[in-house]
Design an enzyme around this catalytic site. Structure first.
Site: not given
Ligand code: GLN
Length: 543
Positions: A13, A15, A18, A191, A222, A354, A381, A470, A515, A517
């Protein structure tokens, strides 16, 4: 009618299946074809939403609110095609659907089995919503030989049979290891891996061979001989300096030509690779360097912040600088007062998303440092939530300011909507069913305040960004926080949910509840990452 390319992996795995799939997508796109990429994951979790980032890496969120495998992030970054819920299926989700149908009585008393019911379901989801594409690339997660991959391999075998070679192709990614003591490249694992596939009735037509050095012509022959493929279809996939070089390398090795040849499409002319050349040039020959401290919890596992690291690289591409990432475990700021000195050397501080209390006090310290020392700051976030708690505690003097994510608290500056919404708004949302301990997932609009930094950064008054959280910043604290200098510069259209905060008297301090990103592309860096790195470049006095 779409053509289907099935991408499997063998030998070991990790490699980079994706990236390989995403790169083929980019190559076909560069030849003017319309592509869509999908991933089938053989594990039993219904989606990766509940899996630990330590085990599974980042959870990638789509516009339509699905929590998916991080490979979908690669697909989107390489092709710009927005991934959707229909593009990621796990064994768990497939079984859930089939079992629900069984409970409803849809099978009219028949015996429900892996073959044909699960395999039929797999064939159905592979083909769903594919009418308007030239190519659908379907990556099968896991490694050939795994017990749990079997239904998927059986399904694609059947499907390829039904579609015929004009509309289907098997591409297999393998490893050709170099054995130093023998001074030789070894083709045997490839192979064996192809034999395994053949045993399941699948003859791959293209072999993509990962190798750390060029594969000599006789070794290629080969592999071709033993695996029943054309020598030209044995494509060396050598390690690349940056993942964004992979499409260029595959093209040099003839991957797109071989795919088109298989489908009887003319491969005259060259694909337009200028986009990738420019990206690689900027990454390989930057004009300077900035250092960004990423203050988080999962610092020993880069996959947990995959999209974030890529988006920062994209911000660097926009300014032609290399972005060096200094991953800092936020907990060091909690136990060692001198640790913040580490932040003195950086040109920007980012507190990413986080969950959970561990390390949060350290993140709040990092926010404080950025605010007081006027270092460019980007909170994403959880990072935005920490920025608001920091402001409440240190600017307003509300000592007990915290998030209810960490337990009941006196001053829930961050909390669940059910904890701080009042009156009509609470009732309205309750009636809509959009309350409860559920995640806010997927794309939501936000309105940007006139004259704000974010409005300038986006060059727009309304935006759509992807969420996964949340908890929400409690709008009840807005007035006091704004009086203390923290502007709520982005709000949900109904004015209830704070989406963006910023300090107008700071060179660059932005916190966002979503987010960004997830939507950044190397050829189209996200405005916030472009802005943040631009501020870091200024901080470093590179301009
Ligand atoms: N823990 C936070 C929440 O649930 C932030 C979530 C996150 O950073 N994605 O609101």
């Amino acid at each position: 009618m779409a053509r289907f390319v099935f991408i499997t992996g063998g030998v070991v795995s990790s490699l980079g299946k994706g990236i390989a799939s995403a790169s083929l997508g980019a190559l076909l796109q560069a030849r003017g074809y319309k592509v869509r990429l999908r991933k089938l994951d053989p594990y039993l979790n219904v989606d990766p939403g509940t899996m630990s980032p330590y085990q599974h890496g980042e959870v990638y969120v789509t516009d339509d609110g699905a929590e998916t495998d991080l490979d979908l992030g690669h697909y989107e970054r390489f092709t710009g095609v927005a991934a959707r819920k229909a593009d990621n299926w796990t064994t768990g989700r497939l079984y859930l659907d089939v079992i629900a149908a069984e409970r409803r009585g849809d099978y009219l008393g028949g015996t429900v089995q892996v073959i044909p019911h699960i395999t039929d379901k797999i064939k159905e989801v592979i083909q769903a919503e594919t009418d308007h594409y030239d190519f659908v690339l379907v990556e099968i997660g896991g490694t050939v030989g795994d017990i749990e991959s079997l239904p998927f391999l059986e399904a694609i075998r059947q499907l390829a049979n039904e579609l015929g070679p004009q509309r289907s192709l098997f591409m297999h990614l393998t490893l050709v290891p170099y054995i130093p003591s023998a001074g030789e490249l070894k083709t045997k694992p490839t192979q064996h891996s192809v034999k395994e596939l053949l045993g399941l009735g699948i003859q791959p037509q293209i072999l993509l061979c990962r190798c750390d050095r060029p594969i000599p012509e006789n070794e290629r022959r080969k592999i071709a001989l033993f695996c029943n493929v054309r020598p030209e279809s044995v494509i060396p996939a050598l390690d690349a300096g940056t993942i964004y070089e992979v499409p260029l390398k595959y093209h040099e090795e003839g991957l797109d030509q071989e795919v088109l040849r298989h489908f009887g499409l003319s491969a005259y002319g060259e694909p337009d690779m200028r986009r990738w050349q420019a990206i690689v040039q900027s990454i390989k020959q930057p004009e300077g360097e900035v250092t960004i401290a990423v203050v988080g919890k999962y610092t020993n596992l880069l996959d947990a912040y995959k999209s974030l690291a890529e988006a920062l690289t994209h911000g660097g591409i926009a300014h032609n600088v290399r972005v060096r990432l200094d991953w800092v475990d936020s907990q060091i700021f909690e136990n060692d007062a001198a640790a913040v000195a580490r932040l003195e050397k950086v040109n920007g501080i980012l507190v990413p998303g986080g969950f959970g209390e561990r390390g949060s006090e350290g993140k709040i310290e990092a926010v404080r440092f950025a605010r007081e020392r006027k270092v460019p700051f980007f909170g994403i976030c959880f990072g935005m939530q920490m920025a608001v708690i920091e402001a409440a505690r240190n600017l307003l003097g509300i000592k007990g300011a915290s998030s209810t994510e960490f337990g009941p608290c006196e001053e829930p500056v961050v909390g669940l909507l059910t904890e701080w919404l009042r009156g009509n708004e609470l009732e309205r949302r309750n009636a809509n069913g959009d309350l409860g301990g559920t995640m806010r997932l997927g794309a939501y609009p936000a309105r940007l305040a006139e004259g704000s930094l974010v409005r300038e950064v986006y060059g727009a008054a309304e935006i759509q960004e992807r969420h996964r959280h949340r908890y929400e910043v409690n709008v009840a604290y807005r007035e006091r926080l704004e009086a203390a200098g923290l502007r709520f510069s982005g709000m949900s259209p109904d004015g209830v949910l704070p989406e963006i905060v910023e300090y107008p008297d700071h060179p660059w301090f932005i916190g966002v509840q979503y987010h960004p990103e997830l939507k950044s592309k190397p050829f189209d860096p996200h405005p916030l990452f472009k802005g943040f790195i631009g501020a870091a470049v200024k901080q470093a006095r590179l301009v």
